[in-house]
Motif scaffolding. Structure first.
Motif, short mmCIF file in Angstrom:
data_model
loop_
_atom_site.label_atom_id
_atom_site.label_comp_id
_atom_site.label_asym_id
_atom_site.label_seq_id
_atom_site.Cartn_x
_atom_site.Cartn_y
_atom_site.Cartn_z
N ARG A 142 0.86 -1.20 0.00
CA ARG A 142 0.00 0.00 0.00
C ARG A 142 0.89 1.24 0.00
O ARG A 142 0.82 2.06 0.92
N TYR A 169 2.91 3.82 -6.65
CA TYR A 169 3.27 2.53 -7.24
C TYR A 169 3.39 2.73 -8.74
O TYR A 169 2.42 3.11 -9.40
N SER A 213 -2.89 0.98 -3.51
CA SER A 213 -1.87 2.01 -3.45
C SER A 213 -2.51 3.39 -3.60
O SER A 213 -3.53 3.54 -4.28
#
Length: 447
Positions: free
Chosen positions: A372, A376, A394
């Protein structure tokens, strides 16, 4: 009121398959039928032998796709209407089996979260689960309890209150200093037998997976592993969502006939709740009756498997991941350069790990780590559901792929359709340029 009251026997009807509903689950209806009135076709669908069917409804109840129903003839429907009229204003007829099940399930109340700890150090996933457990407990109107087992770990009870627990069951004895399956199993099962929770949540860690499976086996209930979503339905059942059939679909699983309902959840799947310092709750101290001489295994030494150079992908705030589109191990240096500029780490999809381009501890996805991060960046990753379940939460997802139809773009907040071997170096260079200009800007502003 009995079925035969007034001299009229209640008709039971016959089972019938609803067209297009069967999912070929493996013949559950056939196994449930007490009179062998269900035969299976080559395609895995049931055929009802009407002459043998007694309308017991067992096949209907066991069908996971609601593909079976009970039908009545016109004459039977008239009798049902007559019986319904006779019961009007009276007590509603209740299935004895349903009543017994309802009474048995009603004896279980409360949501529990097992607080995992090693040498007194709590696992973050425990606080994440308390956050989700708070939502479930509020939906059910029951208390949320932390379960703390260990030696000199009472402080974890008070910490659990800060994350949302109402109370904590504490089993604090020297025999629980180190985790051993047999000892912890006896302690947790004793708690369940005594206090009867309806839901028990554990982290899908090495310890949690080991303990949860053992507990579920001993208490005789179901366990859903690696859940990505949890909710409550209108019958107080825990809706447990996880990838199924190799990650190709998301299945919602329910344990509607047994208690407690048990589930494990991976770290970082659920959001960490806000810690409220000074929160209070009730500590319930319980003696386990577990004696050291009864435990066959002994802990002689603890050897950590975490090396100084090991990268913690699951805990990183910035991740740059590569997939099959990286074309080779040597190209991951491009991702490392970008990750260095961001202060992050490099991850990988399963295909990249299977190809030997990156080690398994860097894998993100269903069979790897759940993450998370704040950002990303997916480079050359198509976006199979096995990968998506590990990174879809994310904060910001940036996808770089040459294929505009790649599934990764469906979850991405920002998408770049292009050659990653051109886009990634350009991003890296732009970040370096911004970093170099930042000190100059600060000097000018002071002047």
């Amino acid at each position: 009121m009995s079925e035969a009251q007034g001299g009229t026997k209640r008709p039971r009807g016959k089972a019938r398959l609803l067209e297009g509903r069967c999912i070929a689950c493996g013949g559950r209806c056939q196994s449930a039928c007490p009179v062998n009135a269900v035969e299976m076709t080559d395609g895995g669908e049931p055929e009802i032998v009407a002459a043998s069917c007694i309308g017991c409804v067992k096949c209907v109840k066991v069908c996971p796709a609601q593909a079976l129903e009970i039908v009545f003839t016109a004459g039977e429907r008239r009798i049902l209407e007559q019986l319904a009229g006779e019961r009007a204003g009276g007590e509603e007829e209740v299935d004895p089996e349903a009543r017994a099940l309802s009474e048995r399930l009603a004896a279980y109340r409360g949501v529990w979260v097992f607080v995992e700890q090693t040498e007194g150090e709590p696992a973050r996933v425990s606080w994440e689960l308390i956050g989700k457990g708070r939502e479930l407990a509020d939906a059910l109107g029951v208390p949320l309890s932390a379960v703390v087992v260990g030696s000199r770990v009472e402080e974890l009870c008070y910490e659990s209150f800060c994350y949302g627990a109402d109370q904590a069951y504490l089993v604090d004895e020297p025999v629980f200093r180190h985790y051993r399956t047999e000892a912890y199993l006896k302690a947790v099962c004793r708690l369940i037998d005594s206090y009867r929770p309806e839901i028990v949540l554990m982290g899908a860690t090495g310890l949690g997976r080991d303990l949860a499976g053992a507990v579920a086996t001993v208490v005789g209930t179901g366990l859903t592993a690696d859940c990505t979503g949890l909710g409550i339905d209108e019958r107080r059942n825990l809706m447990q969502t996880r990838p199924a059939f190799g990650g190709n679909i998301m299945a919602t699983i329910m344990c509607d006939k047994f208690r407690p309902q048990m589930a494990t959840v991976r770290p970082h799947v659920m959001a960490l709740p806000e810690r409220v310092a000074g929160s209070s709750g009730t500590v319930i101290r319980v003696r386990s009756k577990v004696r050291e001489e009864e435990i066959l295994t002994k802990v002689l030494e603890i050897v950590s498997d975490r090396s100084k150079d090991q990268v913690d992908v699951a805990g990183a705030e910035f991740i740059v991941s590569g997939g099959r589109g990286m074309m080779g191990k040597e190209n991951f240096v491009l991702l490392q350069e970008l990750a260095d500029e961001l202060g992050g780490v490099v991850g990988a999809s399963r295909s990249a790990v299977d190809a030997g381009w990156m080690p398994h501890e860097r894998q993100v996805g269903q069979t790897g780590k759940t993450v998370r991060p704040k950002i990303y960046i997916a480079c050359g990753i198509s976006g199979a559901i096995q990968h998506l379940v590990g990174m879809q939460d994310s904060d910001v997802i940036i996808a770089i792929n040459r294929d505009p139809e790649a599934p990764i773009f469906e979850v991405a907040h920002l998408g770049i359709v292009g050659d990653l071997f051109e886009v990634v170096p350009a991003l890296t260079e732009r970040l370096r340029s911004l970093k170099q200009k930042a000190p100059e800007t600060a000097v000018c502003s002071n002047g």
